[in-house]
Design a protein around this motif. Sequence first.
Motif, PDB file in Angstrom:
ATOM      1  N   ALA A  19      70.668   5.380  46.506  1.00  0.00           N
ATOM      2  CA  ALA A  19      70.179   5.875  45.210  1.00  0.00           C
ATOM      3  C   ALA A  19      70.772   5.054  44.069  1.00  0.00           C
ATOM      4  N   ALA A  20      72.052   4.677  44.186  1.00  0.00           N
ATOM      5  CA  ALA A  20      72.682   3.871  43.123  1.00  0.00           C
ATOM      6  C   ALA A  20      72.009   2.503  43.027  1.00  0.00           C
ATOM      7  N   HIS A  21      71.711   1.901  44.195  1.00  0.00           N
ATOM      8  CA  HIS A  21      71.038   0.601  44.175  1.00  0.00           C
ATOM      9  C   HIS A  21      69.655   0.707  43.533  1.00  0.00           C
ATOM     10  N   ALA A  22      69.042   1.890  43.616  1.00  0.00           N
ATOM     11  CA  ALA A  22      67.705   2.068  43.011  1.00  0.00           C
ATOM     12  C   ALA A  22      67.814   2.390  41.512  1.00  0.00           C
ATOM     13  N   ILE A  54      72.872  -1.185  55.337  1.00  0.00           N
ATOM     14  CA  ILE A  54      72.896  -0.204  54.238  1.00  0.00           C
ATOM     15  C   ILE A  54      74.137  -0.372  53.357  1.00  0.00           C
ATOM     16  N   PHE A  55      75.279  -0.627  53.991  1.00  0.00           N
ATOM     17  CA  PHE A  55      76.536  -0.633  53.227  1.00  0.00           C
ATOM     18  C   PHE A  55      77.075  -2.034  52.935  1.00  0.00           C
ATOM     19  N   GLY A  56      76.495  -3.057  53.547  1.00  0.00           N
ATOM     20  CA  GLY A  56      77.002  -4.415  53.345  1.00  0.00           C
ATOM     21  C   GLY A  56      77.762  -4.895  54.572  1.00  0.00           C
ATOM     22  N   ALA A  57      77.885  -6.211  54.679  1.00  0.00           N
ATOM     23  CA  ALA A  57      78.456  -6.809  55.895  1.00  0.00           C
ATOM     24  C   ALA A  57      79.918  -6.417  56.095  1.00  0.00           C
ATOM     25  N   GLY A  58      80.356  -6.442  57.343  1.00  0.00           N
ATOM     26  CA  GLY A  58      81.776  -6.280  57.662  1.00  0.00           C
ATOM     27  C   GLY A  58      82.229  -4.844  57.812  1.00  0.00           C
ATOM     28  N   MET A  59      81.302  -3.892  57.863  1.00  0.00           N
ATOM     29  CA  MET A  59      81.675  -2.475  57.955  1.00  0.00           C
ATOM     30  C   MET A  59      82.470  -2.140  59.216  1.00  0.00           C
ATOM     31  N   LEU A  60      82.232  -2.889  60.296  1.00  0.00           N
ATOM     32  CA  LEU A  60      82.853  -2.505  61.572  1.00  0.00           C
ATOM     33  C   LEU A  60      84.117  -3.289  61.885  1.00  0.00           C
ATOM     34  N   GLU A  61      84.557  -4.109  60.909  1.00  0.00           N
ATOM     35  CA  GLU A  61      85.792  -4.875  61.138  1.00  0.00           C
ATOM     36  C   GLU A  61      86.941  -3.909  61.385  1.00  0.00           C
ATOM     37  N   GLY A  62      87.731  -4.197  62.422  1.00  0.00           N
ATOM     38  CA  GLY A  62      88.886  -3.339  62.701  1.00  0.00           C
ATOM     39  C   GLY A  62      88.566  -2.209  63.670  1.00  0.00           C
ATOM     40  N   HIS A  63      87.287  -1.979  63.952  1.00  0.00           N
ATOM     41  CA  HIS A  63      86.927  -0.949  64.945  1.00  0.00           C
ATOM     42  C   HIS A  63      86.727  -1.638  66.304  1.00  0.00           C
ATOM     43  N   GLY A 109      81.848   0.708  45.077  1.00  0.00           N
ATOM     44  CA  GLY A 109      81.435  -0.667  44.763  1.00  0.00           C
ATOM     45  C   GLY A 109      79.984  -0.729  44.314  1.00  0.00           C
ATOM     46  N   ALA A 110      79.172   0.224  44.756  1.00  0.00           N
ATOM     47  CA  ALA A 110      77.747   0.230  44.373  1.00  0.00           C
ATOM     48  C   ALA A 110      77.538   0.960  43.045  1.00  0.00           C
ATOM     49  N   GLY A 111      78.634   1.449  42.447  1.00  0.00           N
ATOM     50  CA  GLY A 111      78.508   2.108  41.135  1.00  0.00           C
ATOM     51  C   GLY A 111      78.480   3.626  41.199  1.00  0.00           C
ATOM     52  N   ALA A 288      66.740   8.829  50.118  1.00  0.00           N
ATOM     53  CA  ALA A 288      67.150   8.299  48.808  1.00  0.00           C
ATOM     54  C   ALA A 288      66.127   7.307  48.263  1.00  0.00           C
ATOM     55  N   ARG A 289      65.439   6.607  49.148  1.00  0.00           N
ATOM     56  CA  ARG A 289      64.408   5.663  48.679  1.00  0.00           C
ATOM     57  C   ARG A 289      63.189   6.407  48.133  1.00  0.00           C
ATOM     58  N   LEU A 290      63.068   7.697  48.509  1.00  0.00           N
ATOM     59  CA  LEU A 290      61.883   8.468  48.105  1.00  0.00           C
ATOM     60  C   LEU A 290      62.210   9.467  47.002  1.00  0.00           C
TER      61      LEU A 290
END
Length: 338
Positions: A19-22, A54-63, A109-111, A288-290
Motif C-alpha cells: 500500500a505504501a508503494h502505491a 514483495i519486500f526486496g532482495a536479501g530477505m532470507l539472509e541468515g536463515h 524503509g518503504a515509508g 493492497a493492490r486493490l
Amino acid sequence: MRVIVVGGGPAGCAYAVTAAHAGHSVVLLDDGRRPATWPGEALPAGGAELVDSIFGAGMLEGHAEAYGTSAAWGSADLVAHDFMAHWAGRGFHLDRSEFDATLRERARGAGVEVVAQRLSEVSGQGGDWRINDRWEADWLVDASGRAGAVVGRLGVPRLRLDNQVALIAVVADAGGARFTTVEAIPDGWWYSAPLPGGARVAALVTDADLVGPDRLRTWHEALDLARSIASLVGTGVVSEVAAYPAGAAHLEYLHGDGWVAVGDAAVSVDPLSSQGLITGIVMAAHAARLIETDLAAWELNYRAVLAEHEETRAWLYAEETRWPDAPFWARRAVTSRT
Ligand SMILES: Cc1cc2nc3c(=O)[nH]c(=O)nc-3n(C[C@H](O)[C@H](O)[C@H](O)COP(=O)(O)OP(=O)(O)OC[C@H]3O[C@@H](n4cnc5c(N)ncnc54)[C@H](O)[C@@H]3O)c2cc1C
C-alpha cells in the motif's frame, strides 16, 4: 488514502509495504506480543523468491536453507521429498523473530509508520475510523493473526474447522539433516525441524481435548510413540512445552465497508500444509493492490484457495489409515467425507 494495518507479521507487513508503494499513507500497529519462544517455521520451495519480490532482495539472509520434508505418514517408514531439485526453488527454515523484525524494517524503509502499540479501541465505521483515540483512517486492515483483533470487535463470525493445538518444545539436536520431519501417531502428528544455533523444534499437533492436564507429560508420552522424531531429539531434559492454537478456521466474510482481513486473521490453514506464510503474504499484497476497488473478486479467489486447502487437507489425512478408531483420525475421516 489513510490506511491503518493492525498486526506486523508477514501478512500485515506485506499489506503495508504494497500500500505504501502505491502512494497511500500507512500506519502499522504491532503489539510485540508474538512469544519470544515461537520457534522456526518452514518457508516451502519457491517462498524465498516470493518474499523477495514483495519486500526486496536479501530477505532470507541468515536463515537456514531447508533440504525438504521427510514423512512417516501412512506407514512407520520415512519417505523423503527433496527440495534441492524442486522446480519452484529453495526452501528455508526461518528464525521467525528475526524474520518478522526484518519485515518491519523493510516496511519502515518503504515509508510505513511502524508503531509498537496494541490495538485497544476502534470507533467509527466504513471510511471514517478512529483508532486508539489517536489515528484517523479511511481504511482498516486486520492482520493480527489468529487474534482477529479488528474483526472480533466488528463482530465478524469466525468458523472453526477443528480444535487443534501445537505443543512445542525447543530441544537439543541429535544431528539430523536440514529436513522438516513429520510423523503421524494415534493422537495426532509431530513435526521437527532444525533451528539456527544447533537446537531443533519438536512439536506435537493434536486436538485440545486430547491433551492431558499436564501438557509436558502428554508431550513426553506422545514422543515415546514417534520413533523417527524421538531419534532426532538429542539428550537433555525437556522441561518446558508451550501450547499454541493451531486449528484451521476462516471468517464468514473477509471484507466489509472500509475494512479487510488478511493472513491468519482471515483464513488460518492447517500447519500440516506449511502454506500459512505464503498464503498470508500473497493474499495481503493482492488485497493492497486493490485498495480502492471492489474486493468481491479478491474474496472469491481466496475462498477458492481455502476450498483447495481443505481438499488437500482431507486427502492428506485420508492417507493415514492406521488408527481409524482413534478420535484424532476418526474426526478427520468424518471431515474428509463431508
Ligand atoms: C504450530 C504452527 C506451526 C506453523 N508452521 C508453519 C510453517 O512451517 N510454515 C508456514 O508457512 N506456516 C506455518 N504456520 C502458520 C503461520 O505461523 C501463519 O500462517 C503466519 O504467521 C500468519 O501470518 P500473519 O501475519 O497473518 O499473522 P501473525 O504472524 O500471527 O502476525 C500477527 C501479528 O499481529 C500482532 N497482534 C495481534 N493482536 C494485536 C493487537 N490487538 N494489536 C496489535 N498487534 C496485534 C501479533 O503480535 C503478531 O505480530 C504455523 C502455525 C502454527 C500454529
